[in-house]
Design an enzyme around this catalytic site. Structure first.
Site, PDB file in Angstrom:
ATOM      1  N   GLY A  85      42.652  94.600  -0.321  1.00 60.55           N
ATOM      2  CA  GLY A  85      42.074  95.172   0.888  1.00 60.55           C
ATOM      3  C   GLY A  85      42.153  94.175   2.021  1.00 60.55           C
ATOM      4  N   GLN A  94      39.788  90.028   9.778  1.00 59.72           N
ATOM      5  CA  GLN A  94      40.667  89.062   9.111  1.00 59.72           C
ATOM      6  C   GLN A  94      41.978  88.853   9.854  1.00 59.72           C
ATOM      7  OE1 GLN A  94      40.139  91.003   5.014  1.00 59.72           O
ATOM      8  NE2 GLN A  94      40.432  88.849   4.525  1.00 59.72           N
ATOM      9  N   CYS A 142      39.528  86.582  -1.849  1.00 56.74           N
ATOM     10  CA  CYS A 142      39.672  87.090  -0.484  1.00 56.74           C
ATOM     11  C   CYS A 142      40.896  86.440   0.158  1.00 56.74           C
ATOM     12  CB  CYS A 142      38.414  86.738   0.310  1.00 56.74           C
ATOM     13  SG  CYS A 142      38.471  87.255   2.036  1.00 56.74           S
ATOM     14  N   LEU A 143      41.693  87.221   0.864  1.00 58.27           N
ATOM     15  CA  LEU A 143      42.898  86.682   1.502  1.00 58.27           C
ATOM     16  C   LEU A 143      42.562  85.625   2.552  1.00 58.27           C
ATOM     17  CD1 LEU A 143      44.996  89.959   1.885  1.00 58.27           C
ATOM     18  CD2 LEU A 143      45.405  88.074   0.289  1.00 58.27           C
ATOM     19  N   HIS A 155      33.620  94.883  -0.659  1.00 60.58           N
ATOM     20  CA  HIS A 155      34.118  93.627  -0.102  1.00 60.58           C
ATOM     21  C   HIS A 155      34.603  93.810   1.345  1.00 60.58           C
ATOM     22  CE1 HIS A 155      36.429  89.698  -0.651  1.00 60.58           C
ATOM     23  NE2 HIS A 155      36.915  90.181   0.479  1.00 60.58           N
ATOM     24  N   GLU A 156      35.415  94.853   1.571  1.00 62.73           N
ATOM     25  CA  GLU A 156      35.995  95.039   2.908  1.00 62.73           C
ATOM     26  C   GLU A 156      34.944  95.459   3.935  1.00 62.73           C
ATOM     27  OE1 GLU A 156      38.768  93.726   3.318  1.00 62.73           O
ATOM     28  OE2 GLU A 156      39.124  93.599   1.172  1.00 62.73           O
ATOM     29  N   HIS A 202      32.991  92.638   5.276  1.00 66.16           N
ATOM     30  CA  HIS A 202      33.704  91.857   6.299  1.00 66.16           C
ATOM     31  C   HIS A 202      33.343  92.341   7.709  1.00 66.16           C
ATOM     32  CE1 HIS A 202      36.504  89.001   4.559  1.00 66.16           C
ATOM     33  NE2 HIS A 202      36.982  89.877   3.698  1.00 66.16           N
TER      34      HIS A 202
HETATM   35 NI    NI Z   1      38.112  89.482   2.013  1.00 69.27          NI
END
Ligand code: NI
Length: 168
Positions: free
Chosen positions: A46, A51, A90-91, A132-133, A136
């Site tokens: 995701g 981000q 997480c990216l 998670h997303e 953010h």
């Molecule tokens: Ni993340």
């Protein structure tokens, strides 16, 4: 479509509460296209707009079963149930992983890219990705839920264990 640069932990974009989308215009469509393309290129589960440095309530989640790119605009978790424990990363925090508890099922209300409201449900990994997303978008990162980032050795052990369980 274009790849966007993913910002990393420490960038202030990741700590901000994002503003709702009010105009479902070509600018939003471009953002969603780019988020999807960037997510696929990064091989993640995701990706949220902050981000890539855009402080709007927009994210994409890849359904690993159907390979469908789920686009969420102004999403809200409206119901959750059950509990799961699993590996999360997480990216924006490359190389760091933790074992986190999350609800096992979540129901999300959101708008599509044209401003049409819809609801969707996720279970397991998909529920984890929705949680998670959407976090953010309020400036929160998964590491806030844990005080233990896995060591390389612990990560290897966890992945090996998971592989054994899959083979059984
Ligand atoms: Ni993340």
């Amino acid at each position: 479509m274009a790849l966007r640069k993913i910002v990393l932990q420490g960038d202030e974009c990741l700590n901000k509460v994002c503003r709702p989308v009010t105009e479902f215009n070509p600018h939003l469509h471009q953002l969603l296209d780019d988020l999807g393309e960037t997510l696929l290129a990064a091989d993640g589960a995701g990706l949220a707009a902050p981000q890539v440095g855009v402080l709007r309530r927009v994210c994409v989640v890849l359904d690993e079963d159907t390979r469908e790119m789920i686009e969420l605009v102004n999403p809200k978790i409206i119901a959750e149930s059950g509990e799961q424990e699993g590996l999360e990363g997480c990216l924006s925090i490359p190389g760091k992983y933790a074992i986190l508890k999350r609800p096992n099922q979540v129901r999300v209300s959101a708008f599509d890219r044209h401003g049409k409201p819809f609801e969707t449900e996720g279970e397991g990994l998909l529920a984890r990705a929705f949680c998670h997303e959407i976090e953010h978008l309020d400036g929160h990162l998964f590491i806030e839920h844990t005080n233990h980032i896995l060591t390389d050795q612990e990560l290897d052990q966890y992945l090996a264990q998971e592989e054994r369980e899959e083979q059984q």
